[in-house]
Write a protein that holds these residues in place. Structure first.
Motif, PDB file in Angstrom:
ATOM      1  N   ILE A  52      11.015  48.532   7.555  1.00  0.00           N
ATOM      2  CA  ILE A  52      10.137  49.015   8.619  1.00  0.00           C
ATOM      3  C   ILE A  52       8.729  48.425   8.274  1.00  0.00           C
ATOM      4  CG2 ILE A  52       9.563  50.986   9.809  1.00  0.00           C
ATOM      5  CD1 ILE A  52      12.346  50.331  10.421  1.00  0.00           C
ATOM      6  N   HIS A  53       8.309  47.666   9.043  1.00  0.00           N
ATOM      7  CA  HIS A  53       7.190  46.901   8.650  1.00  0.00           C
ATOM      8  C   HIS A  53       6.433  46.350   9.810  1.00  0.00           C
ATOM      9  CE1 HIS A  53       8.252  42.533   7.827  1.00  0.00           C
ATOM     10  NE2 HIS A  53       9.040  43.212   8.562  1.00  0.00           N
ATOM     11  N   GLY A  54       5.219  46.148   9.583  1.00  0.00           N
ATOM     12  CA  GLY A  54       4.410  45.648  10.817  1.00  0.00           C
ATOM     13  C   GLY A  54       4.347  44.094  10.701  1.00  0.00           C
ATOM     14  N   GLY A  55       4.552  43.513   9.656  1.00  0.00           N
ATOM     15  CA  GLY A  55       4.468  42.100   9.364  1.00  0.00           C
ATOM     16  C   GLY A  55       3.075  41.610   9.060  1.00  0.00           C
ATOM     17  N   LEU A  56       2.940  41.647   7.876  1.00  0.00           N
ATOM     18  CA  LEU A  56       1.538  41.245   7.388  1.00  0.00           C
ATOM     19  C   LEU A  56       1.432  40.018   7.773  1.00  0.00           C
ATOM     20  CD1 LEU A  56      -1.173  42.007   5.931  1.00  0.00           C
ATOM     21  CD2 LEU A  56       0.336  41.706   3.642  1.00  0.00           C
ATOM     22  N   GLU A  73       5.003  51.957  15.184  1.00  0.00           N
ATOM     23  CA  GLU A  73       6.317  52.617  15.201  1.00  0.00           C
ATOM     24  C   GLU A  73       6.904  53.046  13.737  1.00  0.00           C
ATOM     25  OE1 GLU A  73       9.149  52.718  17.430  1.00  0.00           O
ATOM     26  OE2 GLU A  73       7.397  53.053  18.212  1.00  0.00           O
ATOM     27  N   ARG A  74       6.141  52.782  12.821  1.00  0.00           N
ATOM     28  CA  ARG A  74       6.481  52.729  11.249  1.00  0.00           C
ATOM     29  C   ARG A  74       6.720  54.526  11.067  1.00  0.00           C
ATOM     30  NH1 ARG A  74       2.455  49.882   7.375  1.00  0.00           N
ATOM     31  NH2 ARG A  74       1.227  51.132   8.620  1.00  0.00           N
ATOM     32  N   GLU A  75       5.631  55.140  11.289  1.00  0.00           N
ATOM     33  CA  GLU A  75       5.884  56.393  10.889  1.00  0.00           C
ATOM     34  C   GLU A  75       6.518  57.379  11.979  1.00  0.00           C
ATOM     35  OE1 GLU A  75       2.198  58.299   9.833  1.00  0.00           O
ATOM     36  OE2 GLU A  75       1.739  56.763   8.489  1.00  0.00           O
ATOM     37  N   THR A  76       6.729  56.861  13.453  1.00  0.00           N
ATOM     38  CA  THR A  76       7.945  57.428  14.107  1.00  0.00           C
ATOM     39  C   THR A  76       9.117  57.445  13.698  1.00  0.00           C
ATOM     40  OG1 THR A  76       6.273  56.786  16.105  1.00  0.00           O
ATOM     41  CG2 THR A  76       8.772  57.321  16.549  1.00  0.00           C
ATOM     42  N   LEU A  77       9.484  56.158  13.110  1.00  0.00           N
ATOM     43  CA  LEU A  77      10.810  55.983  12.497  1.00  0.00           C
ATOM     44  C   LEU A  77      10.982  56.853  11.317  1.00  0.00           C
ATOM     45  CD1 LEU A  77      11.473  52.262  13.432  1.00  0.00           C
ATOM     46  CD2 LEU A  77      12.165  54.156  14.642  1.00  0.00           C
ATOM     47  N   LEU A  78       9.960  56.670  10.289  1.00  0.00           N
ATOM     48  CA  LEU A  78       9.872  57.530   9.211  1.00  0.00           C
ATOM     49  C   LEU A  78      10.405  59.146   9.306  1.00  0.00           C
ATOM     50  CD1 LEU A  78       7.315  55.701   7.074  1.00  0.00           C
ATOM     51  CD2 LEU A  78       9.651  55.603   6.617  1.00  0.00           C
ATOM     52  N   ARG A  79       9.835  59.384  10.416  1.00  0.00           N
ATOM     53  CA  ARG A  79      10.009  60.902  10.585  1.00  0.00           C
ATOM     54  C   ARG A  79      11.288  61.089  11.232  1.00  0.00           C
ATOM     55  NH1 ARG A  79       4.106  60.512  11.951  1.00  0.00           N
ATOM     56  NH2 ARG A  79       3.148  62.356  10.485  1.00  0.00           N
ATOM     57  N   ALA A  80      11.687  60.207  12.028  1.00  0.00           N
ATOM     58  CA  ALA A  80      13.249  60.254  12.893  1.00  0.00           C
ATOM     59  C   ALA A  80      14.440  60.470  11.835  1.00  0.00           C
ATOM     60  CB  ALA A  80      13.238  59.215  13.832  1.00  0.00           C
ATOM     61  N   PRO A  87       8.876  55.431   2.684  1.00  0.00           N
ATOM     62  CA  PRO A  87       7.653  54.760   2.423  1.00  0.00           C
ATOM     63  C   PRO A  87       8.042  54.070   1.070  1.00  0.00           C
ATOM     64  CG  PRO A  87       7.122  56.957   2.803  1.00  0.00           C
ATOM     65  CD  PRO A  87       8.766  57.037   2.809  1.00  0.00           C
ATOM     66  N   LEU A  88       7.648  52.977   1.196  1.00  0.00           N
ATOM     67  CA  LEU A  88       7.543  51.950  -0.066  1.00  0.00           C
ATOM     68  C   LEU A  88       6.108  51.291  -0.240  1.00  0.00           C
ATOM     69  CD1 LEU A  88       9.628  50.547  -1.932  1.00  0.00           C
ATOM     70  CD2 LEU A  88      10.069  48.853  -0.347  1.00  0.00           C
ATOM     71  N   ILE A 366      13.698  44.514  13.882  1.00  0.00           N
ATOM     72  CA  ILE A 366      14.343  46.033  13.730  1.00  0.00           C
ATOM     73  C   ILE A 366      13.399  47.119  13.668  1.00  0.00           C
ATOM     74  CG2 ILE A 366      14.141  46.270  11.052  1.00  0.00           C
ATOM     75  CD1 ILE A 366      17.218  47.261  11.094  1.00  0.00           C
ATOM     76  N   THR A 367      12.132  46.756  13.247  1.00  0.00           N
ATOM     77  CA  THR A 367      11.050  47.904  13.432  1.00  0.00           C
ATOM     78  C   THR A 367      10.580  48.128  14.773  1.00  0.00           C
ATOM     79  OG1 THR A 367      10.091  46.883  11.474  1.00  0.00           O
ATOM     80  CG2 THR A 367       8.712  48.163  12.669  1.00  0.00           C
ATOM     81  N   THR A 368      10.824  47.494  15.824  1.00  0.00           N
ATOM     82  CA  THR A 368      10.355  47.677  17.199  1.00  0.00           C
ATOM     83  C   THR A 368      11.413  47.940  18.062  1.00  0.00           C
ATOM     84  OG1 THR A 368      10.305  45.306  17.697  1.00  0.00           O
ATOM     85  CG2 THR A 368       8.266  46.288  17.092  1.00  0.00           C
TER      86      THR A 368
END
Length: 516
Positions: A52-56, A73-80, A87-88, A366-368
């Motif tokens: 789950i990443h922004g794509g640096l 979206e990262r933290e939205t998904l991590l909470r879901a 987190p990594l 997948i992140t979005t």
């Protein structure tokens, strides 16, 4: 045509985008049917790098909008779903001949600040001679950077979206293929709709009608459009193969690595399933059947050589324990000469000019997926005249309703309350199923209460849960998608383990309660 065979929306495709759209739409009150020609997440959606990443690296292609959307979206998904996502921290060794330090610092500054962060710490520089991540690396690497992203069990993410969709009223049909669909004419005040022919696993067919279709078939989006639906499209996808290799664990710490290559691509080395290291990915143009994709020797050597530039311990193709490959359906665009430069953004194409609406999904990552599903449902609700607000941003996925999204206290409490479970098994149940692990146990008070141990570490209770709740019908579903237990079986025993599980499914299928 019975009322039971009429739906507001037919979703074609049981990958992450299809499952996400089915969940979002069902939660807004639409009647939804999803059909998938194979198992859920059989193809692209179980073959990602599982991030789950922004794509640096997309910052170099100036895709600031895509990166910001993904970072949001990262933290939205991590909470879901904190049981299957967490987190990594990533370590990027600095190689002065590839990218200057100032450029990396600038990129990481943008990465830290393009979207709000609450769960994930920011980036910083590190001295590799003093950091645990420096020990496995060659001595010439003396500095680097560390930043945050997230990890996801991609196949389970798909299943949980489908499960939530079903619990909100959707019907999920796996191993059911869309054969054809035609628009009916609007007559006598009745609106145009889609009449679709679906094929069951046994080869028999049946008709359904739907007010709209969402074509989320991934690599098959064009085939569905031009074949089953007989339609054209403004957009198209570019098929790019991404392959990964898995080796025995190459390092002891819990950070992942992101390595720069001389060809300007990047390679990840990620802690995987506790005992392994996941290495990927490649980007290779693909022009064959997406269902038959596999890694080739050049890709395996490329990944090994990429790792060997950085690690003291060298690996060869002989060290590879497992591989997987997926075909990414990337949005085709002008000017992208190589596969790595093709955007990971998506386009939603709505065709409502000839009657019943058709929404097709091109591209995505997948992140979005949640944002894509939300936008798709917004469009579909508008054209169907169904007023319903978006809702998924704050809603946990099944098993993800863990207090304060803190997995470790939950896992410890689960193990304490079920002290009769071996500690590794309790941990695995908590991690895979979250709060739904209680349903798996079904009030069992001992290992004997879980039934027969069909295969090492796999009891009847788990197989029963996977069959009744998660659409599993065979060993492959269990060993490689609902879990990665196939990696952990003793060498030389995989075929026997798979046969035992398949035998259990065959023996119990006659008495299984139909859940889906």
């Amino acid at each position: 045509m019975t009322q039971q065979n009429r739906y507001d929306l037919l979703v074609v495709g049981g990958g992450i985008n299809g499952a996400g759209i089915a969940r979002d739409a069902a939660g807004r009150g639409l009647s939804v049917l999803l059909c998938e020609q194979d198992d859920l997440a059989s193809h692209t959606s179980s073959c990602s790098t599982k991030l789950i990443h922004g794509g640096l690296r997309y910052l170099e292609y100036r895709e600031f909008g895509l990166v910001r959307k993904a970072l949001q979206e990262r933290e939205t998904l991590l909470r879901a779903a904190p049981h299957i996502m967490w987190p990594l921290r990533f370590v990027m060794p600095h190689m002065p001949n590839l990218r200057p330090a100032w450029l990396i610092r600038m990129g990481l500054f943008l990465y830290d600040h393009l979207a709000k962060r609450e769960l994930l710490p920011g980036s910083r520089g590190i001295d590799m001679r003093r950091h645990a991540a420096g020990e496995p690396l060659i001595d010439s690497i003396q500095r680097g950077f560390v930043y945050s992203d997230g990890w996801v069990d991609d196949a389970r993410l798909v299943v949980l979206n489908a499960l939530d969709a079903q619990e909100r009223g959707a019907q999920i049909l796996t191993r059911t293929k869309l054969v054809s669909a035609v628009r009916t004419n609007a007559t006598n005040g009745a609106q145009s709709e889609w009449q679709a022919l679906l094929r069951r696993p046994d080869g028999s067919t049946f008709d359904v009608r739907a007010r709209a279709i969402a074509n989320a078939a991934g690599p098959w989006v064009g085939e569905v459009l031009h074949g089953a639906l007989g339609r054209g499209a403004q957009h198209s996808v570019r098929l790019v193969k991404g392959s990964h290799i898995v080796t025995k664990r190459l390092f002891e710490h819990d950070h992942a690595y992101i390595f720069q290559n001389p060809d300007k691509r990047i390679i990840f080395a990620i802690p995987y399933e506790h005992d392994f290291t996941l290495i990927g990915t490649t980007d290779v143009e693909y022009h064959h059947d997406p269902a038959k994709v596999s890694i080739d020797g050049d890709e395996t050597r490329y990944l090994c050589e990429s790792i060997n530039r950085y690690f003291k311990r060298k690996i060869s193709p002989a060290d590879v324990r497992w591989t997987y490959s997926g075909v990414r359906p990337l949005l085709e665009e002008e000017g992208a000469e190589n596969a790595s430069a093709v955007t990971r953004d998506y386009k939603l194409e709505l065709d409502e000019t000839a009657g019943a609406p058709l929404l097709s999904v091109f591209g995505g990552k997948i992140t979005t997926f949640r944002k894509l599903a939300e936008e798709a449902s917004d469009m579909l609700c508008r054209v169907l005249g169904h007023a319903a607000p978006s809702w998924t941003a704050g809603a946990p996925l099944p098993g993800g309703d863990i207090a304060n999204a803190r997995f470790e206290p939950f896992a410890q409490d689960f193990a304490r309350r079920h002290a009769w479970l071996p500690a590794p098994l309790a941990r695995r149940y908590a991690r895979a199923y979250g709060t739904r692990a209680e349903r798996l146990l079904d009030n069992a008070q001992s290992l004997a209460g879980l039934g027969c141990e069909v295969a090492p570490g796999i009891f009847e209770a788990e197989l029963r849960y996977l069959r009744n709740a998660e659409w599993a019908t065979r060993a492959e579903d269990v060993l490689w998608r609902r879990s990665k237990l196939g990696l952990h079986v003793a060498p030389g025993t995989l075929n026997g383990v798979a046969a035992a599980i398949d035998h259990w499914f065959a023996a119990t299928s006659a008495t299984a309660t139909a859940q889906h």
